[in-house]
Design a protein around this motif. Structure first.
Motif, mmCIF file in Angstrom:
data_model
loop_
_atom_site.group_PDB
_atom_site.id
_atom_site.type_symbol
_atom_site.label_atom_id
_atom_site.label_comp_id
_atom_site.label_asym_id
_atom_site.label_seq_id
_atom_site.Cartn_x
_atom_site.Cartn_y
_atom_site.Cartn_z
ATOM 1 N N GLY A 35 38.046 38.046 41.403
ATOM 2 C CA GLY A 35 37.850 39.357 40.787
ATOM 3 C C GLY A 35 39.035 40.285 40.977
ATOM 4 N N PRO A 36 39.450 40.522 42.224
ATOM 5 C CA PRO A 36 40.612 41.388 42.437
ATOM 6 C C PRO A 36 41.900 40.841 41.811
ATOM 7 N N VAL A 37 42.065 39.538 41.814
ATOM 8 C CA VAL A 37 43.280 38.958 41.228
ATOM 9 C C VAL A 37 43.294 39.165 39.716
ATOM 10 N N THR A 38 42.166 38.947 39.054
ATOM 11 C CA THR A 38 42.135 39.177 37.607
ATOM 12 C C THR A 38 42.320 40.661 37.287
ATOM 13 N N ASP A 39 41.759 41.522 38.113
ATOM 14 C CA ASP A 39 41.987 42.969 37.926
ATOM 15 C C ASP A 39 43.467 43.298 38.083
ATOM 16 N N LEU A 40 44.095 42.701 39.081
ATOM 17 C CA LEU A 40 45.505 42.952 39.355
ATOM 18 C C LEU A 40 46.399 42.559 38.180
ATOM 19 N N ILE A 41 46.058 41.463 37.511
ATOM 20 C CA ILE A 41 46.883 41.023 36.375
ATOM 21 C C ILE A 41 46.404 41.618 35.047
ATOM 22 N N GLY A 42 45.414 42.500 35.130
ATOM 23 C CA GLY A 42 44.987 43.229 33.937
ATOM 24 C C GLY A 42 43.966 42.524 33.065
ATOM 25 N N ILE A 43 43.234 41.597 33.634
ATOM 26 C CA ILE A 43 42.194 40.885 32.888
ATOM 27 C C ILE A 43 40.847 41.455 33.329
ATOM 28 N N HIS A 44 40.083 41.980 32.361
ATOM 29 C CA HIS A 44 38.803 42.611 32.670
ATOM 30 C C HIS A 44 37.700 42.033 31.786
ATOM 31 N N GLU A 45 36.465 42.145 32.252
ATOM 32 C CA GLU A 45 35.317 41.605 31.516
ATOM 33 C C GLU A 45 35.198 42.186 30.106
ATOM 34 N N GLU A 46 35.685 43.385 29.927
ATOM 35 C CA GLU A 46 35.595 44.030 28.616
ATOM 36 C C GLU A 46 36.415 43.290 27.557
ATOM 37 N N MET A 47 37.298 42.412 27.982
ATOM 38 C CA MET A 47 38.138 41.655 27.050
ATOM 39 C C MET A 47 37.328 40.598 26.305
ATOM 40 N N GLY A 48 36.145 40.351 26.777
ATOM 41 C CA GLY A 48 35.267 39.404 26.100
ATOM 42 C C GLY A 48 35.051 38.135 26.902
ATOM 43 N N TYR A 50 35.037 35.004 26.030
ATOM 44 C CA TYR A 50 35.886 33.847 25.774
ATOM 45 C C TYR A 50 37.326 34.027 26.259
ATOM 46 N N ILE A 51 37.665 35.206 26.694
ATOM 47 C CA ILE A 51 38.994 35.438 27.274
ATOM 48 C C ILE A 51 38.875 35.569 28.787
ATOM 49 N N TYR A 52 37.951 36.410 29.226
ATOM 50 C CA TYR A 52 37.836 36.724 30.648
ATOM 51 C C TYR A 52 37.500 35.492 31.491
ATOM 52 N N TRP A 53 36.443 34.769 31.147
ATOM 53 C CA TRP A 53 35.990 33.668 32.010
ATOM 54 C C TRP A 53 36.952 32.489 32.052
ATOM 55 N N PRO A 54 37.532 32.062 30.962
ATOM 56 C CA PRO A 54 38.526 30.973 31.091
ATOM 57 C C PRO A 54 39.716 31.382 31.967
ATOM 58 N N ILE A 55 40.178 32.624 31.824
ATOM 59 C CA ILE A 55 41.296 33.073 32.654
ATOM 60 C C ILE A 55 40.864 33.177 34.114
ATOM 61 N N ARG A 56 39.674 33.681 34.340
ATOM 62 C CA ARG A 56 39.165 33.774 35.723
ATOM 63 C C ARG A 56 39.076 32.391 36.358
ATOM 64 N N LEU A 57 38.599 31.407 35.609
ATOM 65 C CA LEU A 57 38.526 30.043 36.138
ATOM 66 C C LEU A 57 39.920 29.482 36.414
ATOM 67 N N LEU A 58 40.863 29.786 35.549
ATOM 68 C CA LEU A 58 42.241 29.347 35.783
ATOM 69 C C LEU A 58 42.831 30.008 37.027
ATOM 70 N N VAL A 59 42.419 31.228 37.302
ATOM 71 C CA VAL A 59 42.873 31.927 38.511
ATOM 72 C C VAL A 59 42.214 31.322 39.747
ATOM 73 N N ILE A 60 40.930 31.029 39.643
ATOM 74 C CA ILE A 60 40.197 30.484 40.786
ATOM 75 C C ILE A 60 40.751 29.117 41.191
ATOM 76 N N PHE A 61 41.146 28.294 40.246
ATOM 77 C CA PHE A 61 41.559 26.927 40.552
ATOM 78 C C PHE A 61 42.681 26.856 41.590
#
Length: 100
Positions: A35-48, A50-61
């Protein structure tokens, strides 16, 4: 449990318990960091969805991979988790990321 101990070449129930604890702590921690990492790179749930969750999973990996070996080391199971990591990356076709 017996099959898992044989598959992972673990002899004691205590060591198997430690391995399970490391997996649990790593999973929880990496999900918490995402969560904090995606916030830091400017990715938020409001982006939708199909954008937010794939990027979040790529960050988590990658966070998960580093944490798995790190927590494995902290719990005295570095060799087990380093070998586990190498096998997993090899199965994913990413073995070039770790040298033998």
């Amino acid at each position: 449990m017996k099959k898992l101990k044989e598959r992972w070449d673990i002899e004691s129930n205590w060591r198997l318990t430690v391995v399970f604890i490391v997996f649990a702590v790593t999973g929880s921690t990496s999900a918490k960091f995402a969560g904090p990492v995606t916030d830091l790179i400017g990715i938020h749930e409001e982006m939708g969805l199909y954008i937010y969750w794939p990027i979040r999973l790529l960050v988590i990996f990658p966070v998960y991979q580093v944490l798995l070996v790190s927590f494995g080391w902290l719990f005295g199971e570095f060799e087990f988790f380093w070998n586990f990591e190498k096998k997993m990356l090899k199965l994913m076709g990413l073995s070039f990321l770790v040298s033998e």
